[in-house]
Design a protein around this motif. Structure first.
Motif, PDB file in Angstrom:
ATOM      1  N   LEU A 236       0.911  -1.107   0.038  1.00  0.00           N
ATOM      2  CA  LEU A 236      -0.191   0.143   0.022  1.00  0.00           C
ATOM      3  C   LEU A 236       0.884   1.241  -0.034  1.00  0.00           C
ATOM      4  O   LEU A 236       1.812   1.301   0.908  1.00  0.00           O
TER       5      LEU A 236
ATOM      6  N   HIS B 117      -1.063   7.031  -0.421  1.00  0.00           N
ATOM      7  CA  HIS B 117      -2.087   7.608  -1.046  1.00  0.00           C
ATOM      8  C   HIS B 117      -3.356   6.717  -0.857  1.00  0.00           C
ATOM      9  O   HIS B 117      -4.546   6.516  -1.331  1.00  0.00           O
ATOM     10  N   GLY B 118      -2.894   5.487  -0.198  1.00  0.00           N
ATOM     11  CA  GLY B 118      -3.946   4.241  -0.250  1.00  0.00           C
ATOM     12  C   GLY B 118      -4.102   3.388  -1.527  1.00  0.00           C
ATOM     13  O   GLY B 118      -5.255   2.547  -1.519  1.00  0.00           O
ATOM     14  N   ASN B 119      -3.334   3.540  -2.377  1.00  0.00           N
ATOM     15  CA  ASN B 119      -3.399   2.487  -3.632  1.00  0.00           C
ATOM     16  C   ASN B 119      -2.204   1.502  -3.259  1.00  0.00           C
ATOM     17  O   ASN B 119      -1.486   1.577  -2.745  1.00  0.00           O
ATOM     18  N   SER B 120      -3.032   0.390  -4.066  1.00  0.00           N
ATOM     19  CA  SER B 120      -2.147  -0.874  -3.962  1.00  0.00           C
ATOM     20  C   SER B 120      -1.191  -1.034  -5.160  1.00  0.00           C
ATOM     21  O   SER B 120      -1.643  -0.828  -6.325  1.00  0.00           O
TER      22      SER B 120
ATOM     23  N   GLY C 180      -5.260   2.478  -8.068  1.00  0.00           N
ATOM     24  CA  GLY C 180      -6.359   2.313  -7.289  1.00  0.00           C
ATOM     25  C   GLY C 180      -6.374   1.382  -5.954  1.00  0.00           C
ATOM     26  O   GLY C 180      -5.191   0.999  -5.824  1.00  0.00           O
ATOM     27  N   PRO C 181      -7.299   1.022  -5.283  1.00  0.00           N
ATOM     28  CA  PRO C 181      -6.960   0.411  -3.937  1.00  0.00           C
ATOM     29  C   PRO C 181      -6.957  -1.023  -4.183  1.00  0.00           C
ATOM     30  O   PRO C 181      -6.148  -1.753  -3.258  1.00  0.00           O
ATOM     31  N   VAL C 182      -7.115  -1.725  -5.544  1.00  0.00           N
ATOM     32  CA  VAL C 182      -6.878  -3.143  -5.598  1.00  0.00           C
ATOM     33  C   VAL C 182      -5.856  -3.163  -7.004  1.00  0.00           C
ATOM     34  O   VAL C 182      -6.315  -2.404  -7.745  1.00  0.00           O
TER      35      VAL C 182
ATOM     36  N   GLY D  70      -2.934  -3.988   4.353  1.00  0.00           N
ATOM     37  CA  GLY D  70      -3.800  -2.948   3.972  1.00  0.00           C
ATOM     38  C   GLY D  70      -3.903  -2.849   2.248  1.00  0.00           C
ATOM     39  O   GLY D  70      -4.851  -2.438   1.844  1.00  0.00           O
ATOM     40  N   ALA D  71      -2.826  -3.518   1.985  1.00  0.00           N
ATOM     41  CA  ALA D  71      -3.013  -3.520   0.421  1.00  0.00           C
ATOM     42  C   ALA D  71      -3.956  -4.869  -0.215  1.00  0.00           C
ATOM     43  O   ALA D  71      -4.106  -5.857   0.399  1.00  0.00           O
ATOM     44  N   SER D  72      -4.457  -4.594  -1.355  1.00  0.00           N
ATOM     45  CA  SER D  72      -5.222  -5.565  -2.111  1.00  0.00           C
ATOM     46  C   SER D  72      -4.547  -5.951  -3.547  1.00  0.00           C
ATOM     47  O   SER D  72      -4.457  -5.126  -4.135  1.00  0.00           O
TER      48      SER D  72
END
Lengths: 202, 233
Positions: free
Chosen positions: B11, B14-17, B37-39, B66-68
């Motif tokens: 992660l 910025h909250g991006n994976s 993006g987040p995933v 926290g990463a996807s």
């Protein structure tokens, strides 16, 4: 050896007679109807569920940590119906064993232990424990087939006698198996959902 | 052929994976999607026909806290024998502190193939895993070769699921206590904290595992029937 003989005896009061190992559901669906289809069922059961149970009985007999074995067998038994059938038979066997063979090691078994662990602790010898467990994996369904399908007891007994139970027990002593039995799991789950009269608990 | 590949996703601030490490080795080719993006989405492409007898393939995937990551296949895998008669093997290891969806396409075990597939997943207390496996016993009208496929998932070192599926023994495959003569076996393992409805039908079930999580299992005569069950959970 005498302990193994008593545990494998169908007259042992451990409650094993109320379990058919999936045979009742297979018979209800018409998957097992005669001696050839019973032989196929028993060979498949021995090769999968039988080897798995025998491997855990052998490991318990060798003195491996019973709590670890219990968790490992749970992880190898995804079906809740199968877990409950194994623990119910373990519970029944333990109740009889406390009177017959009181020992300190019985107290180390987890609450409602899986049956193979109880067999391993009681028998104490890895191969004999595996042999007992592998035999019970097929003898229960075989006698259920006689009762449910009216098969010839002599024919069914000859099928059981020809099964490679000793080979499976030997293999079970050299590995901790993780073999899954997807069809048996699905039969066990469906058996619990079945409406109407059921003669067997599993 | 021996090949190993490695993928690390973590992660960012910025909250991006984001994919931090991407090491492919043919036939294990990892193709990341160009998106933020987040995933993170990565496709696993078999860039050479594999596995063939004699191949030894290994893939390691790490997903940080926290990463996807969604790791998808693009085509069915045909497990084939080699000219040497040697066995083939694959080892996939997941180290998860975040979330992984692993969705390979079906694996078809062709006649005379001899393959061992192992998946090991280590999850920490917060990790999530969704993993699908669909095995097809032979192409149309073909008997299956030998395959052993095992999955072991642990959470914080404790076993959650350990299942080995062995196909290719005609006697066991046809037994009502083996694979009941079905050609397709599918499972979907979901390890997260979401409660799910359990249930079942003649040849499928969705059940809770003893140590948490859910397993869907389906047997069928074709991939469509089996994947329909797995899609429903």
């Amino acid at each position: 050896m005498l302990t193994a003989l008593i545990l494998a005896d169908s007259r042992f009061p451990g409650g094993g007679h109320v379990h058919s190992g999936g045979l009742e559901e297979a018979a209800a669906r018409g998957l097992v109807t005669d001696e050839p289809s019973l032989e196929s069922f028993l060979r498949g059961r021995l090769a999968g569920a039988g080897l798995l149970a025998a491997g855990f009985a052998a490991a318990a007999a060798r003195g491996e940590d019973l709590g670890v074995l219990d968790a490992e067998l749970d992880a190898r038994t995804p079906s809740p119906a199968q877990r409950e059938a194994s623990r119910a038979q373990g519970r029944g066997m333990l109740r009889a064993a406390r009177r017959a063979w009181p020992s300190d090691r019985l107290a180390l078994l987890p609450r409602d232990p899986h049956q193979p662990l109880v067999i391993g602790v009681l028998v104490g010898d890895a191969f004999e424990a595996a042999l007992t467990c592998a035999y019970l994996a097929v003898s229960g369904p075989a006698s259920a087939a006689v009762r449910l399908l009216g098969l010839d007891p002599f024919g069914v007994n000859a099928i059981v006698a020809a099964l490679p139970v000793q080979d499976v027990a030997t293999r079970a002593c050299s590995e901790l198996p993780a073999l899954g039995s997807p069809a048996l799991d699905l039969l066990a789950e469906a058996h619990l959902r079945r409406e109407g009269v059921r003669l067997f608990g599993s | 052929m021996r090949a190993s590949a490695r993928l690390v996703v973590s992660l960012d601030s910025h909250g991006n994976s984001v994919v931090r490490v991407l090491r492919s080795q043919s036939p294990l080719t990892l193709v990341p999607a160009r998106r933020v993006g987040p995933v993170a989405l990565v496709h696993l492409v078999s860039s050479v026909t594999a596995p063939l007898g004699g191949d030894s393939l290994s893939l390691t995937v790490e997903v940080g806290p926290g990463a996807s990551l969604e790791l998808r296949g693009v085509a069915a895998t045909l497990v084939l024998p080699g000219s040497s008669g040697e066995a083939s093997s694959s080892l996939v290891r997941f180290f998860l502190e975040g979330s992984l969806r692993y969705l390979p396409e079906p694996t078809v075990v062709t006649r005379r193939a001899n393959h061992t597939a192992v998946v090991e997943a280590e999850l920490d207390g917060h990790a999530e895993l969704l993993m699908r496996e669909v095995l097809v016993l032979g192409r149309a009208g073909e008997a299956a070769g030998a395959l052993s496929s095992s999955v072991r998932a642990t959470r914080c070192g404790k076993p959650v699921l350990h299942q080995q599926l062995v196909v290719g023994d005609a006697f066991v495959d046809s037994s009502a206590a083996g694979l009941a003569g079905k050609r397709v076996v599918g499972t979907e393992l979901v390890l997260d904290s979401v409660p799910r409805a359990c249930g079942g039908g003649e040849w499928w079930s969705v059940v809770p595992l003893a140590a948490g999580g859910t397993l869907a299992t389906a047997l069928g005569d074709d991939v469509v029937t089996v994947t329909r069950v797995l899609d429903a959970i």
